[in-house]
Motif scaffolding. Structure first.
Motif, PDB file in Angstrom:
ATOM      1  N   HIS A 100       0.841  -1.271  -0.110  1.00  0.00           N
ATOM      2  CA  HIS A 100       0.105   0.031   0.133  1.00  0.00           C
ATOM      3  C   HIS A 100       0.837   1.345   0.058  1.00  0.00           C
ATOM      4  N   TYR A 102       0.186   4.876   0.797  1.00  0.00           N
ATOM      5  CA  TYR A 102      -0.883   5.733   1.310  1.00  0.00           C
ATOM      6  C   TYR A 102      -0.795   7.458   0.689  1.00  0.00           C
ATOM      7  N   GLU A 105      -2.140   6.616  -2.920  1.00  0.00           N
ATOM      8  CA  GLU A 105      -3.466   6.025  -2.853  1.00  0.00           C
ATOM      9  C   GLU A 105      -3.661   5.026  -3.770  1.00  0.00           C
ATOM     10  N   LYS A 106      -2.253   4.136  -3.889  1.00  0.00           N
ATOM     11  CA  LYS A 106      -2.375   3.053  -4.954  1.00  0.00           C
ATOM     12  C   LYS A 106      -2.044   1.835  -4.026  1.00  0.00           C
ATOM     13  N   ILE A 107      -2.446   0.573  -4.583  1.00  0.00           N
ATOM     14  CA  ILE A 107      -2.158  -0.864  -3.840  1.00  0.00           C
ATOM     15  C   ILE A 107      -1.683  -1.763  -5.085  1.00  0.00           C
ATOM     16  N   ARG A 123      -6.464   1.621  -7.544  1.00  0.00           N
ATOM     17  CA  ARG A 123      -6.602   2.720  -6.446  1.00  0.00           C
ATOM     18  C   ARG A 123      -6.883   2.220  -5.124  1.00  0.00           C
ATOM     19  N   LEU A 124      -6.226   2.635  -4.162  1.00  0.00           N
ATOM     20  CA  LEU A 124      -6.507   2.258  -2.804  1.00  0.00           C
ATOM     21  C   LEU A 124      -7.895   2.880  -2.197  1.00  0.00           C
ATOM     22  N   THR A 126     -10.396   2.540   0.901  1.00  0.00           N
ATOM     23  CA  THR A 126     -10.350   2.222   2.337  1.00  0.00           C
ATOM     24  C   THR A 126     -11.592   1.701   2.877  1.00  0.00           C
ATOM     25  N   ARG A 173      -4.906  -7.954   3.748  1.00  0.00           N
ATOM     26  CA  ARG A 173      -5.518  -6.817   2.982  1.00  0.00           C
ATOM     27  C   ARG A 173      -6.116  -5.673   3.912  1.00  0.00           C
ATOM     28  N   GLN A 220      -8.644  -4.118  -9.413  1.00  0.00           N
ATOM     29  CA  GLN A 220      -9.407  -4.416  -8.311  1.00  0.00           C
ATOM     30  C   GLN A 220     -10.823  -5.490  -8.727  1.00  0.00           C
TER      31      GLN A 220
END
Length: 247
Positions: A100, A102, A105-107, A123-124, A126, A173, A220
């Motif tokens: 991650h 932060y 904001e990417k995974i 994109r991360l 939450t 995760r 995702q």
């Protein structure tokens, strides 16, 4: 009203007094397969019997494994490790890495599924957490409780996050709380992931992504569809989907 005020004050304490940390956290994961199998009501009797024969010997202590989480002020990286006969730990052959970022904001996730390696880049997002007015100690750290739901696998998630470690990271995760996640409880004890060691140290090398990424790249949404389709097909065939995917 008093409970609401208390929750606000405690959460303010988390964000106001916590300190940023760089280091490595070791987690122990305990899976109680007898509990998991009992809730898979769609299994055939043959599959249920085979599952309990395979995992029945682990009912008392559970099936144990470990993972390492590396954190900095803006990034985290989680990967599986496993116990050796001598009691040490070594990298697993099966691919499972969660990264991650932060700030951006990417995974980046590397996961093996049905013999193939997939690279999930997106994109991360939450998770939706609800923070509760409950506290307990986990491995020497005072923690607050939060709950969420994994709608993809139909799991209730209970998390305990440390008040004084300013990191939104967690094992596997799980992430997105105002403090490091020290414990995860899935479906009331079916799986429990607990921080057993917290080391403050430089992890600048450990947190780097793999030099060579080999696998099929998906986002995702594609990953979620792949897992949802597999669970649906397994249920229709009265098979245990968690022989192949992580519970």
């Amino acid at each position: 009203m008093k409970k609401i005020i208390l929750g606000v004050l405690l959460l303010g304490t988390v964000t106001g007094y916590s300190q940023s940390m760089e280091g490595m956290i070791t987690y122990e994961k305990v899976s109680h397969w007898s509990k998991i199998i009992d809730k898979l009501t769609f299994l055939s009797e043959e599959e249920r019997s085979r599952s309990k024969t395979s995992w029945g010997s682990m009912d008392d202590d559970g099936d144990k494994s470990r993972g390492n989480l590396f954190i900095t002020s803006s990034k985290s990286k989680y990967l599986d490790v496993e116990m050796e006969n001598e009691g040490g730990y070594s990298g697993r052959n099966r691919e499972y890495v969660i990264m991650h970022d932060y700030d951006t904001e990417k995974i980046l996730e590397i996961e093996e599924f049905s013999g193939k390696t997939y690279i999930i880049e997106d994109r991360l997002v939450t998770p939706k957490w609800k923070v509760h007015n409950k506290i307990k100690e986990v491995n020497g750290y005072m923690c607050m409780m939060a709950t969420s739901e994994d709608t993809l696998k139909g799991q209730k998630i209970e998390a305990w996050f440390a008040n004084d470690i300013a990191s939104s990271a967690g094992p596997e995760r799980y992430f997105g709380l105002p403090g490091l996640i020290m414990e995860i409880n899935v479906n009331e004890g079916e799986v429990i992931i607990t921080a057993v060691k917290v080391e403050k140290k430089s992890v600048s090398e450990d947190i780097l992504p793999p030099k060579k990424l080999k696998g099929k790249k998906i986002n995702q949404q594609q990953y979620n569809k792949m897992i949802a389709d597999f669970v649906r097909d397994s249920m229709a065939a009265h098979r245990n989907p968690f022989w192949v995917i992580r519970y």
